[in-house]
Design a protein around this motif. Structure first.
Motif, PDB file in Angstrom:
ATOM      1  N   GLY A  33      33.023  33.987  41.384  1.00  0.00           N
ATOM      2  CA  GLY A  33      32.891  33.865  42.839  1.00  0.00           C
ATOM      3  C   GLY A  33      34.183  34.061  43.608  1.00  0.00           C
ATOM      4  N   LEU A  34      34.344  33.287  44.677  1.00  0.00           N
ATOM      5  CA  LEU A  34      35.503  33.439  45.556  1.00  0.00           C
ATOM      6  C   LEU A  34      36.796  32.996  44.905  1.00  0.00           C
ATOM      7  N   LEU A  35      36.729  32.226  43.832  1.00  0.00           N
ATOM      8  CA  LEU A  35      37.939  31.762  43.168  1.00  0.00           C
ATOM      9  C   LEU A  35      38.419  32.722  42.091  1.00  0.00           C
ATOM     10  N   HIS A  36      37.666  33.776  41.805  1.00  0.00           N
ATOM     11  CA  HIS A  36      38.061  34.756  40.806  1.00  0.00           C
ATOM     12  C   HIS A  36      39.287  35.518  41.290  1.00  0.00           C
ATOM     13  N   GLY A  37      40.139  35.918  40.376  1.00  0.00           N
ATOM     14  CA  GLY A  37      41.381  36.596  40.736  1.00  0.00           C
ATOM     15  C   GLY A  37      41.187  37.885  41.513  1.00  0.00           C
ATOM     16  N   SER A  38      40.111  38.613  41.244  1.00  0.00           N
ATOM     17  CA  SER A  38      39.908  39.885  41.931  1.00  0.00           C
ATOM     18  C   SER A  38      39.302  39.709  43.322  1.00  0.00           C
ATOM     19  N   ALA A  39      38.985  38.475  43.728  1.00  0.00           N
ATOM     20  CA  ALA A  39      38.401  38.224  45.038  1.00  0.00           C
ATOM     21  C   ALA A  39      39.468  37.871  46.076  1.00  0.00           C
ATOM     22  N   ARG A  40      40.721  38.179  45.795  1.00  0.00           N
ATOM     23  CA  ARG A  40      41.816  37.805  46.693  1.00  0.00           C
ATOM     24  C   ARG A  40      41.659  38.418  48.083  1.00  0.00           C
ATOM     25  N   VAL A  49      35.394  27.142  36.771  1.00  0.00           N
ATOM     26  CA  VAL A  49      34.773  27.606  38.007  1.00  0.00           C
ATOM     27  C   VAL A  49      35.587  28.734  38.615  1.00  0.00           C
ATOM     28  N   ARG A  50      36.897  28.707  38.457  1.00  0.00           N
ATOM     29  CA  ARG A  50      37.721  29.721  39.103  1.00  0.00           C
ATOM     30  C   ARG A  50      37.561  31.102  38.475  1.00  0.00           C
ATOM     31  N   ASP A  51      36.782  31.225  37.398  1.00  0.00           N
ATOM     32  CA  ASP A  51      36.530  32.528  36.795  1.00  0.00           C
ATOM     33  C   ASP A  51      35.417  33.286  37.512  1.00  0.00           C
TER      34      ASP A  51
END
Length: 97
Positions: free
Chosen positions: A43-50, A39-41
């Motif tokens: 939406g809001l958990l993606h690395g570029s969404a910091r 899931v972290r890949d």
């Protein structure tokens, strides 16, 4: 089976002894079935969404977000067609399984 680990609450190394089947079960709980994505890949958990996550956190705290709202345009790689010299557009990517 006896193994060492770091206790998440005390941050101290500890050892634990379990039957092999129970140890294997603990390890296999972290393996996803074939075809599923973490899931972290997305939406809001993606690395570029910091930056977006930080802005949302600041808004929820009632703090101004103007320091983090500067957006930069991502660089796009372009490649020209070898025969007509026009820009080519990527329509898809395939990966071997």
């Amino acid at each position: 089976m006896t193994f060492r680990y770091t206790d998440s609450q005390t941050r101290q190394p500890a050892t634990r002894t379990l039957p092999v089947v129970q140890f294997s079960w603990l390890i296999l709980q972290h393996v996803l079935p074939k075809g599923l994505q973490r899931v972290r890949d997305y939406g809001l958990l993606h690395g570029s969404a910091r930056t977006l996550r930080l802005n949302i956190q600041l808004m929820l705290l009632g703090l101004p977000t103007w320091q983090l709202s500067v957006k930069t345009e991502p660089l796009k790689a372009t490649r020209d067609c070898p025969s007509c010299q026009q820009a080519m557009h990527c329509v898809g990517i395939t990966r071997p399984r």
